[in-house]
Design a protein around this motif. Structure first.
Motif, short mmCIF file in Angstrom:
data_model
loop_
_atom_site.label_atom_id
_atom_site.label_comp_id
_atom_site.label_asym_id
_atom_site.label_seq_id
_atom_site.Cartn_x
_atom_site.Cartn_y
_atom_site.Cartn_z
N SER A 70 14.27 -3.49 48.43
CA SER A 70 14.36 -4.79 49.12
C SER A 70 13.86 -5.93 48.24
O SER A 70 14.11 -7.09 48.52
N GLU A 71 13.16 -5.57 47.15
CA GLU A 71 12.79 -6.62 46.18
C GLU A 71 13.89 -6.80 45.14
O GLU A 71 13.75 -7.52 44.17
N GLY A 72 14.99 -6.04 45.34
CA GLY A 72 16.12 -6.14 44.42
C GLY A 72 15.91 -5.38 43.12
O GLY A 72 16.64 -5.56 42.15
N LYS A 73 14.87 -4.52 43.09
CA LYS A 73 14.59 -3.79 41.85
C LYS A 73 15.33 -2.46 41.82
O LYS A 73 15.80 -1.97 42.85
N ASP A 74 15.34 -1.86 40.64
CA ASP A 74 16.06 -0.61 40.43
C ASP A 74 15.35 0.57 41.11
O ASP A 74 14.13 0.70 41.01
N ASP B 289 16.59 3.91 40.83
CA ASP B 289 17.11 5.18 40.30
C ASP B 289 16.03 6.23 40.09
O ASP B 289 16.19 7.39 40.45
N GLU B 290 14.91 5.81 39.48
CA GLU B 290 13.84 6.77 39.20
C GLU B 290 13.25 7.32 40.50
O GLU B 290 12.94 8.51 40.62
N GLU B 291 13.11 6.44 41.47
CA GLU B 291 12.53 6.87 42.75
C GLU B 291 13.46 7.85 43.47
O GLU B 291 13.02 8.86 44.02
N ILE B 292 14.74 7.54 43.45
CA ILE B 292 15.73 8.45 44.07
C ILE B 292 15.66 9.82 43.38
O ILE B 292 15.68 10.86 44.04
N LYS B 293 15.53 9.79 42.09
CA LYS B 293 15.49 11.04 41.31
C LYS B 293 14.30 11.89 41.74
O LYS B 293 14.41 13.10 41.94
N ALA B 294 13.15 11.23 41.89
CA ALA B 294 11.93 11.96 42.26
C ALA B 294 12.06 12.55 43.67
O ALA B 294 11.61 13.67 43.94
N ILE B 295 12.69 11.81 44.57
CA ILE B 295 12.85 12.31 45.95
C ILE B 295 13.83 13.49 45.94
O ILE B 295 13.59 14.53 46.57
N LEU C 254 23.58 2.46 49.88
CA LEU C 254 23.12 1.65 51.03
C LEU C 254 21.87 0.85 50.69
O LEU C 254 21.72 -0.30 51.10
N MET C 255 20.96 1.48 49.94
CA MET C 255 19.72 0.80 49.58
C MET C 255 20.01 -0.42 48.69
O MET C 255 19.29 -1.40 48.72
N LYS C 256 21.07 -0.28 47.89
CA LYS C 256 21.38 -1.39 46.98
C LYS C 256 22.09 -2.53 47.71
O LYS C 256 21.89 -3.70 47.42
N THR C 257 22.92 -2.16 48.71
CA THR C 257 23.70 -3.21 49.38
C THR C 257 22.99 -3.77 50.61
O THR C 257 22.93 -4.97 50.82
N GLU C 258 22.42 -2.88 51.41
CA GLU C 258 21.89 -3.33 52.70
C GLU C 258 20.65 -2.51 53.04
O GLU C 258 20.68 -1.66 53.92
#
Ligand code: ASP
Length: 438
Positions: free
Chosen positions: A61-65, A67-73, A101-105
């Motif tokens: 929601s801060e518009g940051k990347d 990818d790393e967090e998704i990978k860890a989950i 979805l996280m990136k768009t909304e």
């Protein structure tokens, strides 16, 4: 006989834990509906998947990347999938969808709910039973509360069609058509809703402790487990901070008389605690549980002839209401009354409350004191046992503890005593030693 089995996060934190859960479910044919939480902590200091998801949402929601967090989950789930040797099964597509979805909304509730959703999919595959997405069967109303009428109708029809099913915990569908979660720990609530709609006989709630203990193990050495506790006793004890179960989990099952059995996934042979409406089971002790909390304040109000001034109590309480403070207890004398409140709700508003009491009730004096701890001694057995209060007060007197307040409701289900914060632990230990004998 049909049972709902709900498993908490620590019971499903890894493939190894999943296997224990699988064995528990298979050991009893009647365990037909399964409600999983998201993977929890594998060791102390670990992070629950729900917290990882919430963090991911904050980053997105801060518009940051992310990818790393998704990978860890995803790694948390992949460890489980690989460890269970699930063939032809992957959550790759789900993770792609979540990332998009996280990136768009980005939505907080949607993010948090995926922990249970994905764990539910794994569980259904592992057990070879149907997966029911909670967003199709659990509904919230305009106010964000459970829509029990619609939920009961849709969920019971759906469950009637399947012999066995997995329904992920913690979420449902909001009135706006989007996924919505309960408050934290809400999978307990889902378990209770499924128990009600599935017309089951028992709601088993599997966690990492063998049920409720008579007292807090951080205060009392090795406290005894509670075998049977009534809903009312549980309410008294959880109000005082003894919590194993989400508060809202009680209502749906209580309404239809389904008992809850708290069990330990790591010690399935332990009988755990039964939470029931009423029981004639012989109790080992007069007291069912001892719990308490520190940091209350007392507001002591006196006024000559208070006892004959009609409406005095209402005016005093109005001062608290105006300041949006709920009071916990209200012991009173003839010309005095004491209001007990939580320090953290009261301290920053104390002067505003004091002036409101003066304005509304014109007392002679008001004295405030902080540092009060409350200890609740709860037991359905106290009603028919004489001398309980006497024993309790002697136990404290023998330890040199001064009792600052006593409150016993006429239900005789509990006695609440107020002591200095510093005497809190000592009081609980003294009461435990008096009532709970080997
Ligand atoms: N996973 C959610 C939480 O951590 C809900 C639950 O475990 O009951 O609060």
């Amino acid at each position: 006989m049909k049972k709902v089995v709900k498993f908490g996060g620590s019971s499903l934190a890894s493939a190894e834990q999943f296997k224990k859960v699988g064995a528990i479910i298979k050991a009893d044919e009647s365990r037909v509906y399964v409600v999983p939480s998201a993977p929890g902590k594998r060791f102390s200091g670990d992070t629950k998947v729900t917290d990882m998801l919430l963090h991911m949402y904050a980053t997105a929601s801060e518009g940051k990347d992310i990818d790393e967090e998704i990978k860890a989950i995803k790694a948390r789930y992949d460890e489980i999938i690989t460890g269970l040797e699930l063939k032809d099964f992957s959550l790759d597509k789900d993770f792609e969808e979540i990332a998009n979805l996280m990136k768009t909304e980005p939505s907080k509730d949607f993010a948090a709910s995926r922990g249970e959703y994905l764990n539910g999919k794994i569980m259904a595959k592992y057990l070879g039973v149907e997966f029911i997405d909670a967003a199709e069967v659990i509904f919230f109303n305009d106010e964000g509360k459970l829509n029990d009428y619609k939920t009961e109708k849709v969920l019971s029809e759906r469950l009637a069609q399947c012999e066995r099913a997995v329904v992920p915990g913690f979420y449902g569908l909001g009135k706006d058509g989007k996924v919505k979660t309960f408050s934290r720990g809400g999978s307990d609530v889902t378990g209770s809703i499924v128990a009600q709609a599935g017309r089951v006989d028992v709601y088993e709630n599997w966690t990492d402790v063998s049920g409720f203990l008579v007292s807090d193990p951080r205060i009392v050495d090795n406290p005894k487990p509670i075998k049977y506790i009534t809903y009312r006793e549980l309410r008294e004890l959880s109000y005082m901070g003894a919590s194993v179960l989400h508060e809202d989990a009680i209502f749906p099952v209580r309404r239809c008389g389904i008992p809850i059995n708290i069990r330990n996934t790591n010690r399935p042979e332990d009988p755990g605690t039964w939470i029931v409406e009423s029981t004639a089971q012989k109790q080992d002790y007069v007291v069912t549980g001892i719990a308490g909390k520190k940091d209350f304040c007392t507001i002591f109000i006196s006024k000559a002839m208070m006892n004959s001034e009609i409406g005095f109590g209402r005016k005093v309480l109005q001062a608290f209401e105006e300041n949006d403070i709920s009071f916990e207890h209200m012991p009173s004398g003839i010309d005095t009354m004491t209001i007990v409140v939580h320090a953290d709700e009261f301290l920053h508003k104390e002067q505003s409350v004091v002036s409101a009491i003066h304005r509304l009730a014109a007392p002679d004096s008001i004295e405030i004191e902080a540092g009060l701890a409350l200890v609740a001694v709860v037991g359905r057995g106290m009603k028919s046992a004489s001398g309980t209060a006497g024993k309790l007060f002697s136990a404290l007197a023998n330890e040199g503890i001064n009792i600052k307040m006593i409150d016993q409701g006429s239900s005789e289900l509990n006695i609440i005593i107020g002591v200095k914060n510093d005497d809190f632990e000592k009081s609980i230990r003294a009461i435990y030693a008096t009532f709970i004998k080997d």
